[in-house]
Design a protein around this motif. Structure first.
Motif, mmCIF file in Angstrom:
data_model
loop_
_atom_site.group_PDB
_atom_site.id
_atom_site.type_symbol
_atom_site.label_atom_id
_atom_site.label_comp_id
_atom_site.label_asym_id
_atom_site.label_seq_id
_atom_site.Cartn_x
_atom_site.Cartn_y
_atom_site.Cartn_z
ATOM 1 N N GLY A 18 -36.865 40.124 -38.782
ATOM 2 C CA GLY A 18 -37.277 38.948 -38.027
ATOM 3 C C GLY A 18 -36.572 37.672 -38.452
ATOM 4 N N THR A 19 -36.698 37.318 -39.732
ATOM 5 C CA THR A 19 -36.002 36.106 -40.194
ATOM 6 C C THR A 19 -34.502 36.348 -40.265
ATOM 7 O OG1 THR A 19 -36.326 36.650 -42.547
ATOM 8 C CG2 THR A 19 -38.004 35.286 -41.496
ATOM 9 N N GLY A 20 -34.099 37.606 -40.485
ATOM 10 C CA GLY A 20 -32.676 37.925 -40.463
ATOM 11 C C GLY A 20 -32.061 37.628 -39.110
ATOM 12 N N ALA A 21 -32.774 37.952 -38.034
ATOM 13 C CA ALA A 21 -32.283 37.645 -36.691
ATOM 14 C C ALA A 21 -32.145 36.138 -36.493
ATOM 15 C CB ALA A 21 -33.228 38.227 -35.648
ATOM 16 N N MET A 22 -33.105 35.375 -37.034
ATOM 17 C CA MET A 22 -33.039 33.913 -36.922
ATOM 18 C C MET A 22 -31.820 33.373 -37.677
ATOM 19 S SD MET A 22 -37.103 33.134 -37.492
ATOM 20 C CE MET A 22 -36.963 31.352 -37.256
ATOM 21 N N ILE A 23 -31.602 33.886 -38.873
ATOM 22 C CA ILE A 23 -30.476 33.435 -39.694
ATOM 23 C C ILE A 23 -29.151 33.775 -39.024
ATOM 24 C CG2 ILE A 23 -29.265 33.797 -41.883
ATOM 25 C CD1 ILE A 23 -32.093 34.366 -43.106
ATOM 26 N N ILE A 24 -29.014 35.004 -38.585
ATOM 27 C CA ILE A 24 -27.758 35.441 -37.969
ATOM 28 C C ILE A 24 -27.508 34.694 -36.659
ATOM 29 C CG2 ILE A 24 -26.591 37.425 -36.913
ATOM 30 C CD1 ILE A 24 -28.006 39.148 -39.090
ATOM 31 N N ASN A 25 -28.582 34.389 -35.933
ATOM 32 C CA ASN A 25 -28.435 33.583 -34.718
ATOM 33 C C ASN A 25 -27.869 32.207 -35.046
ATOM 34 O OD1 ASN A 25 -28.874 33.401 -31.813
ATOM 35 N ND2 ASN A 25 -30.440 31.886 -32.289
ATOM 36 N N GLN A 26 -28.341 31.610 -36.138
ATOM 37 C CA GLN A 26 -27.805 30.318 -36.580
ATOM 38 C C GLN A 26 -26.359 30.449 -37.040
ATOM 39 O OE1 GLN A 26 -30.601 29.220 -39.652
ATOM 40 N NE2 GLN A 26 -31.876 28.039 -38.246
ATOM 41 N N GLN A 27 -26.096 31.480 -37.821
ATOM 42 C CA GLN A 27 -24.764 31.656 -38.400
ATOM 43 C C GLN A 27 -23.695 31.946 -37.352
ATOM 44 O OE1 GLN A 27 -25.856 30.474 -41.712
ATOM 45 N NE2 GLN A 27 -24.116 31.747 -42.222
ATOM 46 N N THR A 28 -24.101 32.523 -36.235
ATOM 47 C CA THR A 28 -23.127 32.913 -35.205
ATOM 48 C C THR A 28 -23.138 31.989 -33.996
ATOM 49 O OG1 THR A 28 -24.741 34.453 -34.223
ATOM 50 C CG2 THR A 28 -23.235 35.340 -35.890
ATOM 51 N N GLY A 29 -23.816 30.862 -34.114
ATOM 52 C CA GLY A 29 -23.833 29.901 -33.020
ATOM 53 C C GLY A 29 -24.630 30.344 -31.817
ATOM 54 N N GLY A 30 -25.679 31.122 -32.040
ATOM 55 C CA GLY A 30 -26.577 31.502 -30.957
ATOM 56 C C GLY A 30 -26.240 32.786 -30.241
ATOM 57 N N VAL A 31 -25.474 33.669 -30.876
ATOM 58 C CA VAL A 31 -25.097 34.930 -30.229
ATOM 59 C C VAL A 31 -26.324 35.776 -29.890
ATOM 60 C CG1 VAL A 31 -23.953 37.154 -30.609
ATOM 61 C CG2 VAL A 31 -22.770 35.034 -31.186
ATOM 62 N N ILE A 32 -27.289 35.831 -30.788
ATOM 63 C CA ILE A 32 -28.482 36.641 -30.545
ATOM 64 C C ILE A 32 -29.371 35.999 -29.483
ATOM 65 C CG2 ILE A 32 -30.588 37.572 -31.597
ATOM 66 C CD1 ILE A 32 -29.069 37.900 -34.182
ATOM 67 N N SER A 33 -29.479 34.706 -29.482
ATOM 68 C CA SER A 33 -30.270 33.901 -28.546
ATOM 69 C C SER A 33 -31.737 33.878 -28.945
ATOM 70 C CB SER A 33 -30.144 34.403 -27.098
ATOM 71 O OG SER A 33 -30.939 35.550 -26.882
ATOM 72 N N HIS A 34 -32.463 32.911 -28.393
ATOM 73 C CA HIS A 34 -33.885 32.816 -28.684
ATOM 74 C C HIS A 34 -34.624 34.053 -28.189
ATOM 75 C CE1 HIS A 34 -38.003 31.554 -28.923
ATOM 76 N NE2 HIS A 34 -38.126 31.590 -27.609
ATOM 77 N N ALA A 35 -34.263 34.521 -26.998
ATOM 78 C CA ALA A 35 -34.912 35.718 -26.459
ATOM 79 C C ALA A 35 -34.657 36.922 -27.360
ATOM 80 C CB ALA A 35 -34.402 35.998 -25.040
ATOM 81 N N GLY A 36 -33.463 37.013 -27.903
ATOM 82 C CA GLY A 36 -33.128 38.105 -28.802
ATOM 83 C C GLY A 36 -33.920 38.058 -30.090
ATOM 84 N N VAL A 37 -34.130 36.861 -30.610
ATOM 85 C CA VAL A 37 -34.934 36.698 -31.821
ATOM 86 C C VAL A 37 -36.375 37.114 -31.555
ATOM 87 C CG1 VAL A 37 -35.893 35.011 -33.446
ATOM 88 C CG2 VAL A 37 -33.470 34.908 -32.828
ATOM 89 N N ALA A 38 -36.928 36.645 -30.438
ATOM 90 C CA ALA A 38 -38.305 37.008 -30.083
ATOM 91 C C ALA A 38 -38.442 38.514 -29.925
ATOM 92 C CB ALA A 38 -38.719 36.295 -28.794
ATOM 93 N N ALA A 39 -37.462 39.139 -29.280
ATOM 94 C CA ALA A 39 -37.495 40.589 -29.094
ATOM 95 C C ALA A 39 -37.419 41.315 -30.430
ATOM 96 C CB ALA A 39 -36.348 41.025 -28.180
ATOM 97 N N THR A 40 -36.623 40.788 -31.351
ATOM 98 C CA THR A 40 -36.511 41.402 -32.671
ATOM 99 C C THR A 40 -37.852 41.420 -33.376
ATOM 100 O OG1 THR A 40 -34.199 40.696 -32.892
ATOM 101 C CG2 THR A 40 -35.363 41.284 -34.917
#
Length: 213
Positions: A18-40
């Protein structure tokens, strides 16, 4: 001991993913996206319920443990071991994420985007709805229990999707405690330690008042 190991592994997976998805989303400039983080968040909760649920109940959350105790379905002697196990899993995940992403400032810590009271009320309501779902599927029929992972994971995904940008949608004191401590962002921690506890306890009290005897 197997129950505690299950809680350690389950909570580790929850925080790491969960927090890993948030971190990686920040590190990659939003590649995962908010929806992706929520889904994770929703998917890892569902996965861990089906993986360790039959061993420990897959609490993965001190607020859930306390709420089950209030419901008189969880023994007093198990409260502290469960919360310690959840803490071990959560802090282990946060320390590993800090090692992997040392430049990340927050490590997925729960931080309010608006006022503290706004986030407090949101966290209270979100956790109430989550625990209300948990207690019904956990103490309902066998058929309800079979769909526990889907139901609970869906609530987590839903609430993270719409409320995450404002309050973080923690709903879990240990989920907020470990990244806050490891990253040093303790300024709003009181919100995420108190509101989920109160919301979860109220959910159980409401459930007890309306359930069929």
């Amino acid at each position: 001991m197997r129950k505690y190991i299950a809680e350690i592994i389950g909570t580790f997976a929850l925080i790491f993913c969960g927090t890993g998805a948030m971190i990686i989303n920040q590190q990659t400039g939003g590649v995962i996206s908010h929806a992706g983080v929520a889904a994770t968040w929703g998917l890892i909760v569902a996965a861990m319920i089906y993986t360790v649920g039959d061993i420990s109940g897959a609490h993965l959350n001190p607020a859930v443990t306390i709420a089950f105790w209030v419901a008189k379905t969880f023994p007093t002697k198990e409260i502290l071991p469960y919360i310690i196990s959840q803490g071990i899993g959560a802090f282990l995940a946060s320390f590993i994420l800090h090692y992997l992403f040392p430049t990340n400032d927050t490590l997925g810590a729960s931080l309010p985007a608006g006022t503290a009271m706004q986030s407090f009320v949101l966290e209270f309501i979100l956790t109430f709805l989550l625990m209300f779902t948990i207690i019904h599927v956990a103490k309902g029929s066998k058929e309800q229990g079979m769909f526990a992972g889907i139901a609970i994971g869906s609530v987590v995904l839903l609430e993270a999707m719409f409320a995450g940008p404002i309050c973080g949608a923690s709903m879990n004191p240990i989920r907020s405690l470990s990244p806050a401590v490891v990253s040093g962002h303790l300024e709003h921690l009181w919100i995420y330690l108190t509101a989920p506890m109160l919301g979860a306890v109220l959910a159980v009290l409401v459930w007890k008042s309306i359930k069929q005897e």
